[in-house]
Design an enzyme around this catalytic site. Structure first.
Site, PDB file in Angstrom:
ATOM      1  N   ASP A 217       0.866  -1.174   0.000  1.00 54.45           N
ATOM      2  CA  ASP A 217       0.000   0.000   0.000  1.00 54.45           C
ATOM      3  C   ASP A 217       0.903   1.224   0.000  1.00 54.45           C
ATOM      4  O   ASP A 217       1.613   1.481   0.976  1.00 54.45           O
ATOM      5  CB  ASP A 217      -0.898  -0.016   1.236  1.00 54.45           C
ATOM      6  CG  ASP A 217      -1.915   1.119   1.230  1.00 54.45           C
ATOM      7  OD1 ASP A 217      -1.756   2.071   0.443  1.00 54.45           O
ATOM      8  OD2 ASP A 217      -2.866   1.068   2.030  1.00 54.45           O
ATOM      9  N   GLU A 243      -0.355  -0.926  -4.780  1.00 53.07           N
ATOM     10  CA  GLU A 243      -1.633  -0.249  -4.565  1.00 53.07           C
ATOM     11  C   GLU A 243      -1.474   1.253  -4.369  1.00 53.07           C
ATOM     12  O   GLU A 243      -0.601   1.710  -3.632  1.00 53.07           O
ATOM     13  CB  GLU A 243      -2.317  -0.840  -3.327  1.00 53.07           C
ATOM     14  CG  GLU A 243      -3.631  -0.163  -2.958  1.00 53.07           C
ATOM     15  CD  GLU A 243      -4.338  -0.879  -1.823  1.00 53.07           C
ATOM     16  OE1 GLU A 243      -4.915  -0.182  -0.964  1.00 53.07           O
ATOM     17  OE2 GLU A 243      -4.327  -2.121  -1.785  1.00 53.07           O
ATOM     18  N   GLU A 271      -9.205   3.730  -3.688  1.00 55.38           N
ATOM     19  CA  GLU A 271      -9.595   4.039  -2.303  1.00 55.38           C
ATOM     20  C   GLU A 271     -10.037   5.492  -2.163  1.00 55.38           C
ATOM     21  O   GLU A 271     -10.981   5.792  -1.427  1.00 55.38           O
ATOM     22  CB  GLU A 271      -8.413   3.738  -1.386  1.00 55.38           C
ATOM     23  CG  GLU A 271      -8.538   4.213   0.038  1.00 55.38           C
ATOM     24  CD  GLU A 271      -7.273   3.942   0.832  1.00 55.38           C
ATOM     25  OE1 GLU A 271      -7.064   4.625   1.844  1.00 55.38           O
ATOM     26  OE2 GLU A 271      -6.491   3.057   0.452  1.00 55.38           O
ATOM     27  N   ASP A 294     -14.000   2.757  -1.446  1.00 57.69           N
ATOM     28  CA  ASP A 294     -14.417   2.707  -0.041  1.00 57.69           C
ATOM     29  C   ASP A 294     -15.879   3.112   0.003  1.00 57.69           C
ATOM     30  O   ASP A 294     -16.239   4.219  -0.397  1.00 57.69           O
ATOM     31  CB  ASP A 294     -13.576   3.656   0.811  1.00 57.69           C
ATOM     32  CG  ASP A 294     -13.841   3.485   2.297  1.00 57.69           C
ATOM     33  OD1 ASP A 294     -15.007   3.656   2.724  1.00 57.69           O
ATOM     34  OD2 ASP A 294     -12.904   3.189   3.057  1.00 57.69           O
TER      35      ASP A 294
END
Length: 397
Positions: A217, A243, A271, A294
């Site tokens: 991430d 990511e 995200e 999200d």
């Protein structure tokens, strides 16, 4: 035959609260989630060690309650704090109070287009998402059904999870299918930081063996050149995906990065993207292999259904960013969401603890990396609000 009466919405309320929960970055000292993690602000040495130093936890949690005429209350939590409370109570509430809660599409449409001149993404869509999730919770409670029933029903009997946290080796022992680590060093830390990143990945690969998923991430911290070099260097250590490597606004950069990474390595992002229009760009420009909306930030369940349909038509997976029960109910109903994220909120993280603790009561957690859908069978999203916390309602209307 007379129609069955359905209670209308009587009240919309918005509160804020501090200390973990939906604003999961709002943690105490010593937590893995705030330990020298690469960010776009890492270019400034004074903001490199702690994400809280530049204000990542400044907003706090937004709690939205929607009460029907019969006293039934639906609620949801997301991020947004006091500014989002203002938007919910002073602007969005007018589109709900006095309405039939079943007209979800109309309510969403009016919330989004009435705020478009100052919204579209970010805080405003967070607020819309919180209202939308609370509305789905209310509908489930009024109908005495779980949200996943309202979304068409589960397509699988259990959910399987990968874990996000600093200890993928522990995640493997706990039964998760993979572990996603935070990237600790960004481009401003030069070759030394680059080599530290690769060394951390190599050490973790040695701990977990060759077959366990390992992902990074990058939290928007990189540029295309650095991300490309990092992906190529990480390939020999079996990195499954990289990511959110670059700015969420750089669609062209994501498309270039996806062309650059080694074969079989995936590029994932989303995200911090919002609405069907943002995700349409990601998909049409071939920016990524997996989208990660999200549900508390992209527009809520109502919008996530549209985002997922876009992805499904293009053969892309939708693996929502960790948002506890609010994404679990969705994932259970979608073939193109074959697994889910579990955010490890234990400080270590060496234990599985509820993701949105202490705000939710009855929040289910995976055991051995899995969660039976039957654990989601209570009405609504199946959780209750912990009313022992110090909630503040700054903008009653």
């Amino acid at each position: 035959m007379a129609a069955i009466s359905f209670p209308r919405i009587a009240h919309v309320r918005a509160f804020t609260v501090r200390g973990g929960g939906a604003d999961y970055h709002d943690q105490g000292a010593g937590h893995w989630i705030d330990d020298h993690i690469a960010t776009p602000m890492s270019r400034y040495p004074e903001y490199r060690q702690s994400r809280q130093s530049f204000g990542i936890n400044v907003l706090g949690t937004l709690v939205v309650e929607i009460e029907a005429e019969d006293g039934t209350i639906g609620f949801a939590v997301t991020t947004g704090g006091e500014p989002a409370c203002f938007i919910v109570e002073r602007h969005l509430a007018r589109f709900l109070e006095g309405r039939d809660p079943r007209v979800v599409e109309k309510i969403w449409d009016q919330m989004y287009f009435s705020t478009q001149y100052y919204g579209r993404k970010g805080l405003v869509v967070n607020a819309i998402s919180g209202v939308d999730l609370a509305l789905w919770d209310l509908l489930g409670k009024l109908r005495q059904e779980p949200v996943h029933h309202l979304l068409g029903g589960a397509v699988r009997g259990e959910l399987q999870f990968y874990a996000t946290g600093a200890r993928p080796d522990v995640a493997k022992k706990l039964g998760f299918i993979g572990g996603k680590m935070p990237l600790h060093h960004g481009p401003a830390e030069g070759l030394e930081g680059f080599h530290k990143n690769i060394a951390e990945l190599a050490e973790m690969r040695a701990r977990v063996g060759p077959d366990f998923w390992l992902m990074w991430d990058c939290w928007m911290a990189l540029d295309v050149d650095y991300a490309t070099r990092l992906a190529i260097a990480a390939h020999e250590h079996g990195l499954k995906w990289i990511e959110e490597a670059i700015s969420p606004d750089d669609y062209w950069g994501y498309a270039e990065l996806r062309r650059n990474v080694p074969r079989r390595m995936l590029v994932t992002t989303g995200e911090h993207e919002a609405t069907r229009w943002g995700f349409r760009l990601l998909l049409e420009m071939e920016c990524c292999d997996i989208i990660q909306p999200d549900v508390g930030w992209c527009g809520g369940v109502t919008e996530l259904l549209k985002i997922s349909a876009l992805a499904d038509a293009r053969g892309k997976l939708v693996v929502p960013h960790g948002s506890s029960v609010y994404s679990y109910h969705f994932v259970a109903t979608r073939h193109n969401s074959p697994f889910a994220e579990f955010l490890m909120m234990h400080p270590g993280p060496t234990e599985v603890v509820p993701m949105f603790h202490p705000q939710l009561i009855g929040e289910p957690v995976p055991v051995n990396g899995r969660l039976p859908v039957s654990a989601l069978d209570k009405p609504g999203f199946g959780v209750e609000l912990n009313r022992d916390l110090n909630y503040h309602r700054p903008y009653p209307h």
